[in-house]
Scaffold this motif. Structure first.
Motif, short mmCIF file in Angstrom:
data_model
loop_
_atom_site.label_atom_id
_atom_site.label_comp_id
_atom_site.label_asym_id
_atom_site.label_seq_id
_atom_site.Cartn_x
_atom_site.Cartn_y
_atom_site.Cartn_z
N ASP A 133 0.89 -1.25 -0.08
CA ASP A 133 0.16 0.06 0.03
C ASP A 133 0.98 1.17 -0.09
O ASP A 133 2.14 1.27 0.23
CB ASP A 133 -0.82 0.14 1.26
CG ASP A 133 -1.80 -1.04 1.41
OD1 ASP A 133 -2.42 -1.62 0.11
OD2 ASP A 133 -2.31 -1.34 2.55
N THR A 134 0.34 2.36 0.02
CA THR A 134 1.20 3.48 -0.21
C THR A 134 0.37 4.67 0.92
O THR A 134 -0.53 5.05 0.45
CB THR A 134 1.26 4.18 -1.57
OG1 THR A 134 1.76 3.31 -2.44
CG2 THR A 134 2.16 5.55 -1.80
N LEU A 135 1.36 5.20 1.62
CA LEU A 135 0.82 6.15 2.63
C LEU A 135 1.18 7.58 1.63
O LEU A 135 2.34 7.74 1.45
CB LEU A 135 1.96 6.32 3.97
CG LEU A 135 2.00 4.87 4.45
CD1 LEU A 135 2.89 5.07 5.73
CD2 LEU A 135 0.54 4.40 5.22
N ILE A 136 0.17 8.21 2.04
CA ILE A 136 0.33 9.75 1.47
C ILE A 136 0.54 10.75 2.61
O ILE A 136 -0.34 10.71 3.39
CB ILE A 136 -1.06 10.10 0.52
CG1 ILE A 136 -1.53 9.04 -0.21
CG2 ILE A 136 -0.88 11.57 -0.15
CD1 ILE A 136 -0.43 8.58 -1.43
N LEU A 137 1.37 11.21 2.64
CA LEU A 137 1.82 12.24 3.78
C LEU A 137 2.04 13.63 3.35
O LEU A 137 2.25 13.93 2.36
CB LEU A 137 3.43 11.67 4.33
CG LEU A 137 3.77 10.48 4.49
CD1 LEU A 137 5.09 10.18 4.91
CD2 LEU A 137 2.51 9.54 5.44
N ASN A 148 -3.54 10.23 3.60
CA ASN A 148 -4.59 9.11 2.94
C ASN A 148 -3.95 7.79 3.01
O ASN A 148 -2.52 7.98 3.22
CB ASN A 148 -4.90 9.74 1.73
CG ASN A 148 -6.20 8.99 1.31
OD1 ASN A 148 -6.81 8.05 1.69
ND2 ASN A 148 -6.71 9.48 -0.05
N ILE A 149 -4.36 6.94 2.55
CA ILE A 149 -3.68 5.55 2.26
C ILE A 149 -4.23 5.24 0.94
O ILE A 149 -5.33 4.82 0.89
CB ILE A 149 -3.89 4.72 3.28
CG1 ILE A 149 -3.09 5.15 4.77
CG2 ILE A 149 -2.97 3.14 2.84
CD1 ILE A 149 -3.61 4.20 5.59
N LEU A 163 -7.92 5.00 1.33
CA LEU A 163 -9.03 5.02 2.48
C LEU A 163 -10.06 6.11 2.77
O LEU A 163 -11.35 5.65 3.14
CB LEU A 163 -7.94 5.21 3.81
CG LEU A 163 -8.57 5.52 5.25
CD1 LEU A 163 -9.50 4.14 5.70
CD2 LEU A 163 -7.40 5.60 6.38
N ARG A 164 -9.72 7.36 2.23
CA ARG A 164 -10.92 8.54 2.20
C ARG A 164 -11.91 7.87 1.43
O ARG A 164 -12.89 8.26 1.47
CB ARG A 164 -9.97 9.71 1.75
CG ARG A 164 -9.13 10.40 2.81
CD ARG A 164 -8.83 11.79 2.21
NE ARG A 164 -7.96 12.47 3.18
CZ ARG A 164 -8.56 13.24 4.35
NH1 ARG A 164 -9.77 13.62 4.27
NH2 ARG A 164 -7.66 13.88 5.21
#
Length: 173
Positions: A133-137, A148-149, A163-164
């Protein structure tokens, strides 16, 4: 839950909570270690299966969206106790609910206004069952937080969800 019941509950849920949302300020600072440290802290929560420990790592905006989803989920659960609500298994902080044996953050990729960090999940007993998965920081109040993820690509080749999107689509389609 039936579609008719969900349509009846949707306006009630929106009225009850749209004005009452409040976000809790996150504790701890990740500014010193930045994206890599934050991603490592996120991975620790996933290996431990500790959803509550994820919340301080999130932006206030994402915390508010999650609080709203949890409240709406509770209302549906109480209104239809014989049916599983949309988030009956909890908020999905990763593509699949399985608790991984390992979670490894990848190299942060800095872009305009945000940083993306891949996180790879794996299992000792099933090495081919892992995913990324990718974390949006984003920078939030001087700290780096998860906003977001983005979940892994769907097996059918469709675009990955976030996720959003999932939190929104569960109630506001």
């Amino acid at each position: 839950m039936t579609i008719a019941r969900r349509k009846l509950l949707k306006p009630l849920i929106g009225l009850m909570f749209s004005a009452s949302l409040s976000a809790v300020a996150p504790s701890g600072s990740w500014a010193a270690g930045g994206a890599a440290e934050l991603a490592a802290a996120f991975c620790k929560t996933r290996i431990a299966g500790n959803a509550e420990a994820v919340k301080p790592l999130l932006t206030l905006s994402l915390q508010a969206v999650i609080t709203d989803a949890e409240q709406r989920n509770r209302i549906i659960a109480e209104a239809t106790p014989d049916e599983k609500p949309p988030f009956g298994d909890g908020i999905p902080y990763q593509s699949f609910p399985d608790i991984p044996d390992a979670c490894e953050p990848g190299k942060p990729d800095e872009g305009a206004g945000r940083t993306e960090v891949p996180v790879g999940y794996s299992f000792k007993q099933s090495p081919d069952a892992g995913w990324t998965d990718t974390l949006i920081l984003v920078s939030s109040g001087g700290d780096v937080r998860i906003d977001n993820i983005r979940f892994r690509d769907a097996p059918d080749g469709s675009a990955p969800h976030s996720l959003r999107e999932i939190l929104h689509d569960a109630f506001d389609q």
